[in-house]
Design an enzyme around this catalytic site. Structure first.
Site, mmCIF file in Angstrom:
data_model
loop_
_atom_site.group_PDB
_atom_site.id
_atom_site.type_symbol
_atom_site.label_atom_id
_atom_site.label_comp_id
_atom_site.label_asym_id
_atom_site.label_seq_id
_atom_site.Cartn_x
_atom_site.Cartn_y
_atom_site.Cartn_z
ATOM 1 N N GLU A 175 0.773 -1.427 -0.223
ATOM 2 C CA GLU A 175 -0.059 -0.338 0.071
ATOM 3 C C GLU A 175 1.003 1.363 0.041
ATOM 4 O O GLU A 175 1.456 1.545 1.320
ATOM 5 C CB GLU A 175 -0.790 -0.126 1.047
ATOM 6 C CG GLU A 175 -2.091 1.297 0.881
ATOM 7 C CD GLU A 175 -2.547 1.209 2.288
ATOM 8 O OE1 GLU A 175 -2.714 0.446 3.907
ATOM 9 O OE2 GLU A 175 -3.560 1.704 2.556
ATOM 10 N N LYS A 217 -2.659 -1.948 -2.839
ATOM 11 C CA LYS A 217 -3.850 -1.227 -2.636
ATOM 12 C C LYS A 217 -3.755 0.571 -2.133
ATOM 13 O O LYS A 217 -2.778 0.556 -1.552
ATOM 14 C CB LYS A 217 -3.486 -1.545 -0.456
ATOM 15 C CG LYS A 217 -4.645 -0.816 -0.187
ATOM 16 C CD LYS A 217 -5.309 -1.034 1.806
ATOM 17 C CE LYS A 217 -5.926 -0.607 2.277
ATOM 18 N NZ LYS A 217 -6.179 -0.892 3.645
HETATM 19 P P1 13P Z 1 -8.682 4.159 4.582
HETATM 20 O O1 13P Z 1 -10.118 3.570 3.348
HETATM 21 O O2 13P Z 1 -10.164 4.650 5.920
HETATM 22 O O3 13P Z 1 -8.296 5.140 3.715
HETATM 23 O O4 13P Z 1 -8.210 2.746 5.026
HETATM 24 C C1 13P Z 1 -8.122 2.464 4.754
HETATM 25 C C2 13P Z 1 -6.435 1.736 5.284
HETATM 26 O O5 13P Z 1 -6.202 0.664 5.334
HETATM 27 C C3 13P Z 1 -5.173 2.392 5.105
HETATM 28 O O6 13P Z 1 -3.780 1.955 5.916
#
Ligand code: 13P
Length: 337
Positions: A175, A217
């Site tokens: 991510e 992600k």
């Molecule tokens: P949000 O969807 O609130 O951005 O959180 C997702 C997430 O896991 C961020 O690391």
């Protein structure tokens, strides 16, 4: 197909997506503060139990990301949370980074920590039932940033994390979040996101990570939240898909977006629009934290009397996002609720 690839594919199965419920202790405190609830260990367990025991949510939820405290907790009747989730056909996951800290020599930029001892932690989490993990790098857009220094440091760590995960039987969600904070245009967000993702895939290759065993992600390509002209739903969907097609290899089984501070309905509508456009080689799904939890958190308000209303609020958002997986979400679904 390897076991890891099979797990990755089940996490992005049609009609379903991921619930990010891995808020760290400071973050969940912020969320609880917003509803005037105290962030005690018992309250946090009750709240997570409410989400995980919502009947029917498993039709739309394929995986849940847990926090270290939560993966060790159980329901009222003593069933460990990972076991409860697995029995519903939901893959348990775990956040393994230890947070974004200030990057030395780069005042406005951050680097995510958590590599020390990670191999041993992954082995323990696997024993506790986790089959995927998450590591979030944070990239800010601003005057002269992100620097190559910040991107290189963060991407190197992300790839090291991913390699350790696959070595230990855990699917890595990688991510790299380009934040929406700022007055930048959607074009700037596009450029920074593409630059980040190109570095990411080059580094994953350098560190011998099999892309078929990973999930991406990313942020969506959006106008900065303080930009005077805000791109509409169709523009965001087109720009995000174009950016991803330029930078993400087709071998990646799925892309699960973060919501990043978008409103619940925007997060759903953007995903829906992308799936309507089609032409993507990967599954396009969600891994939302706030966009799945804001409504149930508010409905719950920390009060046991509101459990049922909170579950219904969660189920509603899960159902809407489940529909967005196939482009069949409509505004009527919101009215019907
Ligand atoms: P949000 O969807 O609130 O951005 O959180 C997702 C997430 O896991 C961020 O690391």
């Amino acid at each position: 197909m390897s076991e890891l690839e099979a797990t990755a594919r089940s996490m992005v199965a049609p009609g379903r997506g991921i619930l990010a419920a891995d808020e760290s202790s400071p973050t969940i405190k912020k969320r609880f503060d917003s509803i005037h609830a105290e962030s005690t260990k018992a309250n946090r367990r009750s709240y997570r139990q409410l989400l995980f025991t919502t009947e029917g949510a498993e039709a739309f939820i394929s995986g849940v990301i847990l926090f270290d405290e939560t993966i060790r907790q159980s329901t009222d009747d003593g069933t460990p949370f990972p076991k409860l989730l697995s029995e519903k056909g939901i893959v348990p996951g775990i956040k393994v980074d230890t947070g974004a800290k200030q990057l030395a020599g780069a005042e406005a930029e951050k680097v995510t920590e958590g590599l020390d001892g990670l191999r041993e932690r992954l082995q323990e989490y696997h024993g506790l039932g986790a089959r995927f993990a998450k590591w979030r790098a944070v990239i800010s857009i601003g005057d002269g940033i992100p620097s190559d220094y910040c991107l290189d440091a963060n991407i190197h760590a992300l790839a090291r994390y991913a390699a350790l995960c696959t070595e230990n039987g855990i699917v890595p969600i990688v991510e790299p979040e380009v934040l929406m904070d700022g007055d930048h245009s959607i074009e700037t967000c596009y450029q920074v996101t593409e630059r980040t993702l190109r570095k990411l895939y080059s580094e994953l290759y350098a560190q011998r990570v099999k892309l078929t065993e990973t999930i991406l992600k990313p942020n969506m390509v959006l106008s900065g939240n303080k930009c005077s002209t805000q791109a509409g739903i169709a523009q965001v969907a087109e720009a995000t898909l174009a950016c991803l097609r330029n930078a993400v290899p087709a071998e990646v089984p799925g892309i699960v977006f973060l919501s990043g501070g978008q409103s619940d309905e925007h997060a759903t509508a953007h995903l829906n629009e992308m799936n309507k456009l089609g032409r993507a080689p990967w599954e396009l799904s969600f891994s939302y934290g706030r966009a799945l939890q804001a409504a149930p958190l508010k409905a719950w308000g920390g009060k046991p009397d509101n459990l049922e209303a909170a579950k219904q609020a969660f189920l509603h958002r899960a159902r809407c996002n489940g529909a967005a997986r196939s482009g069949s979400y409509t505004a009527d679904m919101e009215k019907a609720a």
